[in-house]
Scaffold this motif. Structure first.
Motif, PDB file in Angstrom:
ATOM      1  N   SER A  54      47.270  46.703  33.032  1.00  0.00           N
ATOM      2  CA  SER A  54      48.220  47.666  32.477  1.00  0.00           C
ATOM      3  C   SER A  54      47.758  48.247  31.152  1.00  0.00           C
ATOM      4  O   SER A  54      48.211  49.321  30.750  1.00  0.00           O
ATOM      5  CB  SER A  54      49.584  46.999  32.292  1.00  0.00           C
ATOM      6  N   ASP A  55      46.855  47.559  30.420  1.00  0.00           N
ATOM      7  CA  ASP A  55      46.380  48.071  29.135  1.00  0.00           C
ATOM      8  C   ASP A  55      45.101  48.894  29.275  1.00  0.00           C
ATOM      9  O   ASP A  55      44.421  49.170  28.281  1.00  0.00           O
ATOM     10  CB  ASP A  55      46.169  46.933  28.134  1.00  0.00           C
ATOM     11  N   GLY A  56      44.751  49.282  30.491  1.00  0.00           N
ATOM     12  CA  GLY A  56      43.631  50.192  30.682  1.00  0.00           C
ATOM     13  C   GLY A  56      42.296  49.546  30.927  1.00  0.00           C
ATOM     14  O   GLY A  56      41.291  50.253  31.078  1.00  0.00           O
ATOM     15  N   ARG A  57      42.213  48.223  30.976  1.00  0.00           N
ATOM     16  CA  ARG A  57      40.926  47.565  31.217  1.00  0.00           C
ATOM     17  C   ARG A  57      40.603  47.499  32.704  1.00  0.00           C
ATOM     18  O   ARG A  57      41.490  47.410  33.546  1.00  0.00           O
ATOM     19  CB  ARG A  57      40.936  46.156  30.623  1.00  0.00           C
ATOM     20  N   ILE A  58      39.312  47.543  33.021  1.00  0.00           N
ATOM     21  CA  ILE A  58      38.829  47.380  34.387  1.00  0.00           C
ATOM     22  C   ILE A  58      37.837  46.235  34.397  1.00  0.00           C
ATOM     23  O   ILE A  58      36.894  46.200  33.598  1.00  0.00           O
ATOM     24  CB  ILE A  58      38.161  48.671  34.917  1.00  0.00           C
ATOM     25  N   GLN A  59      38.070  45.280  35.279  1.00  0.00           N
ATOM     26  CA  GLN A  59      37.199  44.108  35.383  1.00  0.00           C
ATOM     27  C   GLN A  59      36.508  44.085  36.745  1.00  0.00           C
ATOM     28  O   GLN A  59      37.096  44.492  37.752  1.00  0.00           O
ATOM     29  CB  GLN A  59      38.007  42.813  35.203  1.00  0.00           C
ATOM     30  N   VAL A  60      35.258  43.616  36.740  1.00  0.00           N
ATOM     31  CA  VAL A  60      34.505  43.443  37.976  1.00  0.00           C
ATOM     32  C   VAL A  60      34.152  41.962  38.098  1.00  0.00           C
ATOM     33  O   VAL A  60      33.539  41.387  37.185  1.00  0.00           O
ATOM     34  CB  VAL A  60      33.226  44.304  37.993  1.00  0.00           C
ATOM     35  N   TRP A  61      34.545  41.380  39.236  1.00  0.00           N
ATOM     36  CA  TRP A  61      34.325  39.954  39.483  1.00  0.00           C
ATOM     37  C   TRP A  61      33.200  39.759  40.501  1.00  0.00           C
ATOM     38  O   TRP A  61      33.073  40.520  41.461  1.00  0.00           O
ATOM     39  CB  TRP A  61      35.594  39.312  40.046  1.00  0.00           C
ATOM     40  N   ASP A  62      32.418  38.714  40.259  1.00  0.00           N
ATOM     41  CA  ASP A  62      31.466  38.226  41.247  1.00  0.00           C
ATOM     42  C   ASP A  62      32.172  37.124  42.023  1.00  0.00           C
ATOM     43  O   ASP A  62      32.451  36.045  41.490  1.00  0.00           O
ATOM     44  CB  ASP A  62      30.206  37.694  40.561  1.00  0.00           C
ATOM     45  N   VAL A 102      33.916  36.818  35.867  1.00  0.00           N
ATOM     46  CA  VAL A 102      33.887  38.241  35.509  1.00  0.00           C
ATOM     47  C   VAL A 102      32.485  38.588  35.029  1.00  0.00           C
ATOM     48  O   VAL A 102      31.925  37.903  34.174  1.00  0.00           O
ATOM     49  CB  VAL A 102      34.917  38.543  34.411  1.00  0.00           C
ATOM     50  N   ILE A 103      31.938  39.664  35.588  1.00  0.00           N
ATOM     51  CA  ILE A 103      30.595  40.094  35.177  1.00  0.00           C
ATOM     52  C   ILE A 103      30.627  41.372  34.361  1.00  0.00           C
ATOM     53  O   ILE A 103      29.681  41.661  33.625  1.00  0.00           O
ATOM     54  CB  ILE A 103      29.676  40.272  36.401  1.00  0.00           C
ATOM     55  N   GLN A 104      31.709  42.147  34.460  1.00  0.00           N
ATOM     56  CA  GLN A 104      31.835  43.367  33.663  1.00  0.00           C
ATOM     57  C   GLN A 104      33.292  43.569  33.269  1.00  0.00           C
ATOM     58  O   GLN A 104      34.209  43.297  34.056  1.00  0.00           O
ATOM     59  CB  GLN A 104      31.356  44.603  34.439  1.00  0.00           C
ATOM     60  N   THR A 105      33.491  44.037  32.032  1.00  0.00           N
ATOM     61  CA  THR A 105      34.812  44.429  31.547  1.00  0.00           C
ATOM     62  C   THR A 105      34.678  45.770  30.847  1.00  0.00           C
ATOM     63  O   THR A 105      33.892  45.903  29.903  1.00  0.00           O
ATOM     64  CB  THR A 105      35.411  43.393  30.587  1.00  0.00           C
ATOM     65  N   TYR A 106      35.440  46.752  31.308  1.00  0.00           N
ATOM     66  CA  TYR A 106      35.361  48.102  30.752  1.00  0.00           C
ATOM     67  C   TYR A 106      36.661  48.420  30.014  1.00  0.00           C
ATOM     68  O   TYR A 106      37.756  48.165  30.520  1.00  0.00           O
ATOM     69  CB  TYR A 106      35.128  49.133  31.855  1.00  0.00           C
ATOM     70  N   GLU A 107      36.501  48.987  28.807  1.00  0.00           N
ATOM     71  CA  GLU A 107      37.645  49.428  28.015  1.00  0.00           C
ATOM     72  C   GLU A 107      37.746  50.946  28.102  1.00  0.00           C
ATOM     73  O   GLU A 107      36.738  51.655  28.007  1.00  0.00           O
ATOM     74  CB  GLU A 107      37.492  49.007  26.549  1.00  0.00           C
ATOM     75  N   THR A 108      38.962  51.449  28.273  1.00  0.00           N
ATOM     76  CA  THR A 108      39.170  52.894  28.341  1.00  0.00           C
ATOM     77  C   THR A 108      39.907  53.431  27.118  1.00  0.00           C
ATOM     78  O   THR A 108      40.337  54.575  27.103  1.00  0.00           O
ATOM     79  CB  THR A 108      39.972  53.247  29.599  1.00  0.00           C
ATOM     80  N   GLY A 109      40.038  52.637  26.107  1.00  0.00           N
ATOM     81  CA  GLY A 109      40.700  53.039  24.867  1.00  0.00           C
ATOM     82  C   GLY A 109      40.501  51.958  23.833  1.00  0.00           C
ATOM     83  O   GLY A 109      39.625  51.083  23.979  1.00  0.00           O
ATOM     84  N   PHE A 169      28.976  51.755  41.584  1.00  0.00           N
ATOM     85  CA  PHE A 169      29.915  52.474  40.726  1.00  0.00           C
ATOM     86  C   PHE A 169      31.334  51.947  40.910  1.00  0.00           C
ATOM     87  O   PHE A 169      31.718  51.510  42.004  1.00  0.00           O
ATOM     88  CB  PHE A 169      29.903  53.971  41.033  1.00  0.00           C
ATOM     89  N   THR A 170      32.086  52.015  39.804  1.00  0.00           N
ATOM     90  CA  THR A 170      33.519  51.708  39.809  1.00  0.00           C
ATOM     91  C   THR A 170      34.255  52.912  39.257  1.00  0.00           C
ATOM     92  O   THR A 170      33.871  53.446  38.206  1.00  0.00           O
ATOM     93  CB  THR A 170      33.833  50.477  38.952  1.00  0.00           C
ATOM     94  N   ALA A 171      35.296  53.354  39.939  1.00  0.00           N
ATOM     95  CA  ALA A 171      36.110  54.483  39.493  1.00  0.00           C
ATOM     96  C   ALA A 171      37.537  54.021  39.280  1.00  0.00           C
ATOM     97  O   ALA A 171      38.046  53.174  40.025  1.00  0.00           O
ATOM     98  CB  ALA A 171      36.067  55.619  40.505  1.00  0.00           C
ATOM     99  N   SER A 172      38.182  54.576  38.269  1.00  0.00           N
ATOM    100  CA  SER A 172      39.574  54.214  37.962  1.00  0.00           C
ATOM    101  C   SER A 172      40.372  55.465  37.638  1.00  0.00           C
ATOM    102  O   SER A 172      39.875  56.401  37.010  1.00  0.00           O
ATOM    103  CB  SER A 172      39.637  53.227  36.782  1.00  0.00           C
ATOM    104  N   GLY A 173      41.638  55.476  38.085  1.00  0.00           N
ATOM    105  CA  GLY A 173      42.570  56.552  37.768  1.00  0.00           C
ATOM    106  C   GLY A 173      43.685  56.019  36.893  1.00  0.00           C
ATOM    107  O   GLY A 173      44.187  54.909  37.115  1.00  0.00           O
ATOM    108  N   HIS A 174      44.105  56.808  35.900  1.00  0.00           N
ATOM    109  CA  HIS A 174      45.017  56.306  34.872  1.00  0.00           C
ATOM    110  C   HIS A 174      46.289  57.142  34.782  1.00  0.00           C
ATOM    111  O   HIS A 174      46.351  58.268  35.268  1.00  0.00           O
ATOM    112  CB  HIS A 174      44.306  56.284  33.517  1.00  0.00           C
ATOM    113  N   GLU A 175      47.271  56.540  34.126  1.00  0.00           N
ATOM    114  CA  GLU A 175      48.569  57.196  33.972  1.00  0.00           C
ATOM    115  C   GLU A 175      48.461  58.467  33.146  1.00  0.00           C
ATOM    116  O   GLU A 175      49.242  59.405  33.322  1.00  0.00           O
ATOM    117  CB  GLU A 175      49.557  56.222  33.322  1.00  0.00           C
ATOM    118  N   SER A 176      47.506  58.537  32.259  1.00  0.00           N
ATOM    119  CA  SER A 176      47.315  59.713  31.421  1.00  0.00           C
ATOM    120  C   SER A 176      46.699  60.882  32.172  1.00  0.00           C
ATOM    121  O   SER A 176      46.589  61.985  31.621  1.00  0.00           O
ATOM    122  CB  SER A 176      46.413  59.360  30.226  1.00  0.00           C
TER     123      SER A 176
END
Length: 438
Positions: free
Chosen positions: A239-247, A253-260, A279-286
């Motif tokens: 909910s706070d905009g983070r995207i995590q990638v798990w092995d 967790v192998i990757q954590t992406y911040e969007t703000g 690739f990982t794609a994410s869509g946000h409320e904004s």
């Protein structure tokens, strides 16, 4: 005779009726049929008799109330209510390739489907006791998740789509997302409950049943999830905009992406992994859409084109295109080689409905969309147009998914091509044939 009668009447008026008339003021009236005869009437009446003005006033009010009002008949009222809502002619008709009878395009032929199949169809309509929020297909089945605590598994290799397994108490508070690997073997599934927990499910080859493998404890408000084609990586949003990638093999967790700012990003409502896991794609409320490179561990594209919340993102099978849609009611297409906005898929509607779900066909030629108005649309990407619209329900659709091609036809008139399934507020699973109608 008239001369003698006149004085007598004038003189005897008050004497004959002393109790009725006591006023000294009198008024004389000439009688038209008796020449020379006048009538004397005293003004002012006792014993509660109404006066002449009050009598006229009552008569006038009664006359006004007696005027007939203009009334509208029930038939006219009904015609006004039903204006523009009459039944419309069905023009989308074709001949069934199996039996040759006339049927509606993109629908199962009622002449080919037996009464037994129709009975099973009616029995499976109410699949869940609550809204169905997510669907996850495999090569031979489809998993469905709802507001109830159980996950259901239906077979897609039989024309009646029977229920083959119920996973009770999968999520105590209900499940809002379930996913499988697109193009994968269909042995791994992931589900997210309203409590924030993620559960990984494995399919047993011996019993051909799903069982819990391990669970990721709640770590924030996890929302959407997606699996890579090799079933080794899992992407999830918070909910706070983070995207995590798990092995999933290493269970870490192998990757954590911040969007703000840390902990202050926009709510990530949707996520997808490319089939190769790159690739990982994410869509946000904004309204923002981000694409991350998992190998480099950084953001590669910040895509524009949608100013309203994005509820669905989906990579094409070859990862050449990315589709995104949401409250704007349009499907935006992006080129993944340069990160450019290459076009929109939309219909000429003043107020398009929110799009809640997207899915690419295995060939990449069609995009399936489900919206809040209960309509399923099939889009031809090459032509950039909608080629089929289905509106079997008035409730919201929360998930639409293509089903993998089968080796054999499921029944008369049902070819080997792709089919798709839709589910939502109707609490039922609805299966359709592919967009070509063959």
């Amino acid at each position: 005779m008239a001369a003698l009668a006149a004085p007598t009447w004038r003189m005897g008026t008050t004497s004959l009726f002393p109790r009725l008339f006591s006023s000294t003021q009198q008024t004389r009236f000439a009688l038209p049929f008796f020449p020379g005869v006048t009538l004397t009437i005293p003004i002012g009446i006792q014993l509660g008799l109404p006066s002449i003005p009050s009598i006229l006033e009552g008569i006038w009010e009664g006359i006004l109330k007696a005027v007939p009002k203009k009334k509208t008949s029930h038939m006219k009222k009904r015609h006004r209510q039903m204006a523009g809502k009459a039944l419309k002619d069905v023009t989308s008709l074709c001949k069934c390739p199996a039996c040759g009878e006339t049927k509606r395009m993109h629908h199962l032929c009622p002449h080919c489907v037996s009464s037994e199949q129709l009975l099973h169809s009616l029995q499976r309509r109410k699949a869940h006791p609550a809204d169905i929020f997510s669907l996850a297909p495999t090569p031979n089945s489809i998993l469905s998740a709802s507001g109830s605590s159980s996950l259901l598994v239906h077979s897609t290799t039989e024309s009646t789509f029977p229920l083959i397994q119920t996973i009770p108490n999968a999520h105590k508070l209900g499940c809002h997302h379930v996913c499988t690997a697109k193009g994968g073997l269909g042995n791994v599934a992931a589900s997210v409950g309203f409590g924030g927990e993620i559960k990984i499910w494995n399919k047993s080859q011996n019993k051909n049943e799903w069982a819990l493998d391990w669970e990721i404890p709640p770590s924030g408000d996890v929302w959407a999830v997606a699996l890579s084609e090799n079933e080794e990586y899992l992407a999830c949003t918070t909910s706070d905009g983070r995207i995590q990638v798990w092995d999933l093999n290493a269970k870490q967790v192998i990757q954590t992406y911040e969007t703000g700012a840390r902990g202050g990003g926009s709510f990530a409502m949707s996520v997808d992994l490319s089939r190769d896991g790159k690739f990982t794609a994410s869509g946000h409320e904004s309204g923002a859409v981000y694409v991350f490179n998992n190998d480099a561990g950084r953001m590669v594209y910040s895509l524009s084109g949608l100013a309203k919340p994005v509820r669905a993102v989906a990579f094409s099978p070859g990862c050449k295109r990315l589709a995104a849609a949401g409250n704007a009611g349009i499907i935006a297409l992006y080129d993944m080689q340069h990160g450019e906005h290459v076009g929109n898929l939309t219909t000429p509607n003043a107020r398009p409905a929110w799009i809640t779900s997207l899915d690419w066909s295995d060939t990449g030629d069609y995009i399936l969309s489900g919206s809040l108005d209960g309509k399923v649309k099939v889009w031809d990407v090459t032509r950039g147009a909608c080629v089929a619209t289905h509106s079997e329900t008035e409730g919201a659709l929360w998930s639409v998914r293509w089903l993998p091609k089968n080796e054999r036809a499921l029944g008369p008139g049902m070819g080997k091509g792709e089919m798709f399934c839709a589910a939502g507020a109707s609490r039922s699973l609805t299966f359709y044939r592919e967009a070509t109608g063959i």
